[in-house]
Design an enzyme around this catalytic site. Sequence first.
Site, short mmCIF file in Angstrom:
data_model
loop_
_atom_site.label_atom_id
_atom_site.label_comp_id
_atom_site.label_asym_id
_atom_site.label_seq_id
_atom_site.Cartn_x
_atom_site.Cartn_y
_atom_site.Cartn_z
N SER A 53 0.87 -1.27 0.21
CA SER A 53 -0.18 -0.15 -0.04
C SER A 53 0.76 1.32 0.05
CB SER A 53 -0.83 0.03 1.34
OG SER A 53 -1.99 0.86 1.14
N GLU A 54 0.96 2.21 -1.10
CA GLU A 54 1.79 3.17 -0.99
C GLU A 54 1.85 4.11 -0.19
OE1 GLU A 54 -0.64 2.47 -3.67
OE2 GLU A 54 -1.26 4.46 -4.43
N ASN A 55 0.71 4.09 0.80
CA ASN A 55 0.90 5.16 1.92
C ASN A 55 1.60 4.66 2.98
OD1 ASN A 55 -1.50 3.16 1.95
ND2 ASN A 55 -2.23 4.07 3.78
N SER A 95 8.36 4.13 0.94
CA SER A 95 7.39 3.50 0.32
C SER A 95 7.77 3.55 -1.37
CB SER A 95 6.13 3.89 0.48
OG SER A 95 4.94 3.29 -0.46
#
Lengths: 218, 235
Positions: A53-55, A95
Amino acid sequence: MATQVETKGWTRDQMAARAAQELQDGYYVNLGIGIPTLVANNIPTGMTVTLQSENGMLGIGPFPFDDEVDPDLINAGKQTISQLPQSSYFDSAQSFAMIRGGHIDLAVLGGMEVSENGDLANWMVPGKMIKGMGGAMDLVAGVKKIIVVMEHNSKAGDAKFIPECTLPLTGKNVVDMIITDLAVFHRVDHESPFRLIELAPGVTREEVREKTTAKYDE
Amino acid sequence: MQKIYPNAEAALEGLLADGMIIAAGGFGLCGIPERLLDAIVASGVKDLTFASNNAGVDNEGIGKLLRTRQVKKMISSYVGENKEFERQYLAGELEVEFTPQGTLAERMRAGGAGIPGFYTKTGVGTQVAEGKEVKNFDGEDYILERGIRADLSVVKGWKADESGNLMFRKTARNFNLPAATCGKICIAEVEEIVPVGSLDPDCIHLPSIYVNRLILGAPYDKKIEFRTVREREAA
């Protein structure tokens, strides 16, 4: 899943299931918002796939039970999720270092337009939609393999796999595979043309040709 | 050196000026520095530029500062779910520098790390590349992006010790870490402040050197944008 002989083409879930066939054991994968998120429900049993998840998370778990919802634990679509025993958390710079640095094996993204040379447009309709690109430009620039899952035609009936994108680009020459409700197109590398490799149930080559303006091999 | 301030207003004293650049942490409404943003609203400071991944939602987070017209420009990657933002942007009242999410995070990280610019593949051949230097490395094109140095950073942490060592919680870390490093001054608000020595030095996410001022922001009423759950299977 029951086979529906009478219906033509793939549903959203079936498109996601088709994308899931591209997963491999040990893959680290980023899934976009919308149909791509549904790929998570179709990971083959016994296969280890880690979702990023890029967060700032590796190892996305399923949606939480009602009494386990945690506002500090969301996916990139801002939905509440859960963690897994193997999960890890990190900041946004880290990330995108793993995204841009080529450490993610596969990303499945939505699309508004894909051109025959692999350009993708999925972040902006000038004068209309101004949400922004989020992490999409970074994903297409850095992830090893990019699959775009989208309806074959727009609601107005226009082709979305086209000779040249008309909308602002997310990335140039970045798409490896296109999965629509009608067919699958793939290319072996970024110098080759796309090839029609699969038809959805009840769909003919002629119909795909009619509804596509991009050039592709058959 | 006392870093702990009684509240957000006190922590911001002497730091706000019209036209300044503020870097803010948070992703959506997750891990946003609510107390500090509220105090910035109350201060009335204006013509602000915010480097922040999102612009809040209507009347939450930076959305509150949009409503009061205190923001001149956003440097953001995604601004959906915000009608007032859309209205001001389409009316030409608000400037937006759309920046890919990873580029924004790296611009903050670089700015805080003394790196004025860096080359990235992200955005090559798109609108984002317009007006930027292109350089070829090993046969591939990259564009030059600038590091961000903000006048002020406002971030939200989970636990801090009294010296300003900080820990974040789960995905609330997000932009808070890079944003904290790129400001000339950084104010952190946290849920709990513990005595020095209570946190394992091996588990500090943000070392105290980056935190100039600290406030206890609790209690928090953390907002959820999309509450998604699954059913328990019947036993």
